[in-house]
Design an enzyme around this catalytic site. Structure first.
Site, PDB file in Angstrom:
ATOM      1  N   GLY A  12      -5.546  -4.345  -3.632  1.00  0.00           N
ATOM      2  CA  GLY A  12      -4.527  -4.152  -4.669  1.00  0.00           C
ATOM      3  C   GLY A  12      -3.821  -2.816  -4.471  1.00  0.00           C
ATOM      4  N   GLY A  37     -11.315  -0.954  -0.617  1.00  0.00           N
ATOM      5  CA  GLY A  37     -10.154  -0.640  -1.463  1.00  0.00           C
ATOM      6  C   GLY A  37     -10.346   0.655  -2.226  1.00  0.00           C
ATOM      7  N   ASP A  66     -11.617  -9.680   8.439  1.00  0.00           N
ATOM      8  CA  ASP A  66     -11.410  -8.438   7.683  1.00  0.00           C
ATOM      9  C   ASP A  66     -12.765  -7.831   7.275  1.00  0.00           C
ATOM     10  OD1 ASP A  66      -9.495  -6.677   6.029  1.00  0.00           O
ATOM     11  OD2 ASP A  66     -10.853  -7.447   4.498  1.00  0.00           O
ATOM     12  N   LYS A 118     -14.601  -4.161   8.448  1.00  0.00           N
ATOM     13  CA  LYS A 118     -15.120  -3.184   7.481  1.00  0.00           C
ATOM     14  C   LYS A 118     -16.601  -2.900   7.707  1.00  0.00           C
ATOM     15  CE  LYS A 118     -11.558  -4.383   4.107  1.00  0.00           C
ATOM     16  NZ  LYS A 118     -11.176  -5.370   3.066  1.00  0.00           N
ATOM     17  N   VAL A 177     -12.071   0.602   3.725  1.00  0.00           N
ATOM     18  CA  VAL A 177     -13.244  -0.196   3.338  1.00  0.00           C
ATOM     19  C   VAL A 177     -13.393  -0.150   1.817  1.00  0.00           C
ATOM     20  CG1 VAL A 177     -15.753  -0.470   3.545  1.00  0.00           C
ATOM     21  CG2 VAL A 177     -14.430   0.385   5.495  1.00  0.00           C
ATOM     22  N   GLU A 183     -10.663   6.396   3.903  1.00  0.00           N
ATOM     23  CA  GLU A 183     -11.422   5.913   2.733  1.00  0.00           C
ATOM     24  C   GLU A 183     -10.947   4.526   2.275  1.00  0.00           C
ATOM     25  OE1 GLU A 183     -14.091   7.650   0.774  1.00  0.00           O
ATOM     26  OE2 GLU A 183     -14.132   5.485   0.475  1.00  0.00           O
ATOM     27  N   GLY A 208      -1.116  -9.441  -4.095  1.00  0.00           N
ATOM     28  CA  GLY A 208      -1.070  -8.412  -3.042  1.00  0.00           C
ATOM     29  C   GLY A 208      -2.436  -8.098  -2.460  1.00  0.00           C
ATOM     30  N   VAL A 245       0.826  -1.210   0.000  1.00  0.00           N
ATOM     31  CA  VAL A 245       0.000   0.000   0.000  1.00  0.00           C
ATOM     32  C   VAL A 245       0.864   1.265   0.000  1.00  0.00           C
ATOM     33  CG1 VAL A 245      -1.720   1.299   1.325  1.00  0.00           C
ATOM     34  CG2 VAL A 245      -1.934  -1.190   1.099  1.00  0.00           C
ATOM     35  N   GLU A 279      -4.347 -10.472   3.376  1.00  0.00           N
ATOM     36  CA  GLU A 279      -3.719  -9.985   4.603  1.00  0.00           C
ATOM     37  C   GLU A 279      -2.459 -10.801   4.879  1.00  0.00           C
ATOM     38  OE1 GLU A 279      -5.153  -7.311   6.541  1.00  0.00           O
ATOM     39  OE2 GLU A 279      -6.063  -7.272   4.574  1.00  0.00           O
TER      40      GLU A 279
END
Ligand code: HSE
Length: 395
Positions: free
Chosen positions: A297, A129, A196, A200, A127, A124, A182, A12, A185
Site C-alpha cells: 500500500g 511494507g 515476491d 523477501k 520486505v 526497509e 495498489g 510508492v 505487482e
C-alpha cells in the site's frame, strides 16, 4: 535543507512525496532539518502536476547535482533500477529503495558499492511494507544467534486468501481488488506464484545468515493450487492456510522455501489476514518475536521509506551490512521435517498408522502425518503404492 530526489512516481514514489509534504514537521524534528524533494524522475508526463517544475526525465540531472544527497528509488523491476542505483551510489548519494527484486538479485554488489562510496543503501520497505523488520534485524536483534525466520510476506496473496475463504469472494474478484488498492505487482504472477515472497525471504536470509541466496535456487510454490476443501479441513483443525517464506539454520546449512502452510492457531500468523504481513523471528535469547503490519500500500510503504530517508540523513556514512559475507550450503528442502496435510488415494492406513485421520473412505484418506521429511513421505507413497493428490506442510 536536505535535498532528495525521487526516481519513479507510481504508487510508492507518489506516496513518499505525499508523506514528505504532509509530515514535514515530524521529518524536521527527526532530521534536524527540512527535507525538500528537489527532483522527481519519471518518463511519463506530469506537466499538469502542482509541482510540475520538479519533474525531470534525465537521470544525469540528479547525478550531477551535488545538493542532492539522498535518492529514493521507487521504479520497480531490475532495469534500469540497478543501473540508476549504482550510478547514484558512485555519485556519493545514499539510495533508499522498496524494490525487493533489485535487492534480492543485486543486493550484494549494491551494498558493497555503497560502502566503497561511504554512503547508505537502505531497503526497509522491500520486505513487509510498513513493518519495521530490516532495521530490527540489523540492530535490535543482531546480538542474538538467529536460528529461524518465517512470515507472511505478500499482502496481495494474503488479501486474496482471506477474501476467498472468509468472505467467499472469487479468486478473480479478490485479485482485482488487490490491484485496485495498489497492493499487487505489475505482473500479478509474481504475487500469486510466490516469487515476491521468495525475494523477501531471500533478503531476510541474507541479512540474518550472511549468505547471498539466489532467489532462483529457492523452492517456491504459490497459492493457485489451494482449494476450498483444503481450507475447510484446515478450519476443522483450527488452522489457517497462509503463503509463507521460511528460512532456518541447520548444522549442514540453511533451509529456505516458499509454500502455502497449514498454520496452527498456536502461531500468531494464523490470525494475520487481509493485506497484513507478519514475520516471526527466533533468536537464542529473544526466543520468538513477531512483527505485524500492513505489507503493501501507498502510505504504509512510504512510511518505511521515509524512515530510511531519516536514517540516511542522520547517519550518512554508517557502514551497511553486506550480503554474501559467508558461504552457506542451501540444503535440499525435502530433508527438512514437517508434519504434512496429505490427501492420498489408496490404502493409506498402513502407511500412516501414526497420523491424525481427517477423513477416510474406500478411495483414500486425508491425514495429518507425524513429522517427517518430504523424501520420507515420497518413499512411503512409493512403498505403499499411494497416489498423493495434495500435500501441504504444517506449522
Ligand atoms: N505486491 C507486494 C505485496 C507489494 O502484495 O505484498 C509489497 O511488496
Amino acid at each position: 535543507v536536505v535535498n532528495i530526489a525521487l526516481i519513479g512516481f507510481g504508487v510508492v514514489g507518489s506516496g513518499v512525496f505525499e508523506m514528505v509534504t504532509k509530515n514535514s514537521e515530524a521529518l524536521k524534528t527527526s532530521c534536524g532539518d527540512d527535507i525538500n524533494v528537489k527532483y522527481v524522475l519519471d518518463i511519463r508526463d506530469f506537466s499538469s502536476h502542482p509541482s510540475a517544475e520538479k519533474f525531470v526525465k534525465d537521470i544525469d540531472i540528479i547525478l550531477n547535482d551535488n545538493e542532492v544527497s539522498v535518492v529514493v528509488e521507487a521504479m520497480g523491476g531490475s532495469h534500469p533500477a540497478y543501473e540508476y542505483t549504482m550510478a547514484c551510489l558512485n555519485a556519493k548519494k545514499s539510495v533508499i529503495t522498496s524494490n525487493k527484486e533489485v535487492v534480492a538479485t543485486f543486493g550484494e554488489s549494491m551494498l558493497k558499492c555503497a560502502n566503497e562510496n561511504g554512503v547508505r543503501y537502505l531497503y526497509e520497505a522491500s520486505v513487509g511494507g510498513g513493518i519495521p523488520i530490516i532495521r530490527p534485524l540489523h540492530k535490535c536483534l543482531s546480538g542474538n544467534d538467529i536460528t529461524k525466520v518465517f512470515g507472511i510476506l505478500n499482502g496481495t496473496t494474503n488479501y486474496i486468501l482471506t477474501q476467498m475463504f472468509k468472505n467467499q469472494k472469487s479468486y478473480a474478484d479478490a485479485l482485482k481488488e488487490a490491484q485496485e488498492k495498489g497492493y499487487a505487482e505489475r505482473d500479478p504472477r509474481a504475487d500469486v506464484e510466490g516469487i515476491d515472497t521468495c525475494r523477501k525471504i531471500c533478503i531476510i536470509s541474507d541479512i540474518v545468515f550472511g549468505a547471498f541466496v539466489d532467489p532462483n535456487e529457492v523452492h517456491t510454490e504459490g497459492i493457485p493450487a489451494v482449494t476450498a476443501e483444503d481450507v475447510s479441513y484446515a478450519e476443522s483443525r483450527g488452522c489457517s492456510i497462509k503463503l509463507l517464506g521460511y528460512t532456518e539454520k541447520r548444522d549442514d546449512g540453511i533451509v529456505i522455501l516458499v509454500a502455502p502452510f497449514m498454520v496452527s492457531k498456536d502461531f500468531i500468523l494464523s490470525n494475520v489476514d487481509d493485506v497484513y504481513n507478519a514475520v516471526t523471528v527466533y533468536g537464542n535469547c529473544v526466543q520468538d518475536v513477531t512483527f505485524c503490519g500492513r505489507g503493501a500500500g501507498k502510505l504504509p510503504t512510504a512510511s518505511a521509506m521515509v524512515g530510511d530517508i531519516i536514517e540516511a540523513v542522520n547517519h550518512p556514512a554508517f557502514p551497511n551490512r553486506e550480503f554474501g559475507r559467508v558461504n552457506i550450503n542451501i540444503c535440499d528442502h525435502k530433508t527438512q521435517p514437517f508434519s504434512f496435510y496429505v490427501k492420498a488415494s489408496g490404502n493409506i492406513s498402513d502407511a500412516f498408522a501414526d497420523s491424525e485421520i481427517l477423513c477416510e473412505n474406500a478411495q483414500g484418506a486425508v491425514v495429518i502425518t507425524a513429522p517427517m521429511t518430504e523424501h520420507q513421505l515420497e518413499e512411503k507413497a512409493e512403498k505403499y503404492n499411494l497416489k498423493l493428490d495434495r500435500v501441504i506442510r504444517c506449522l
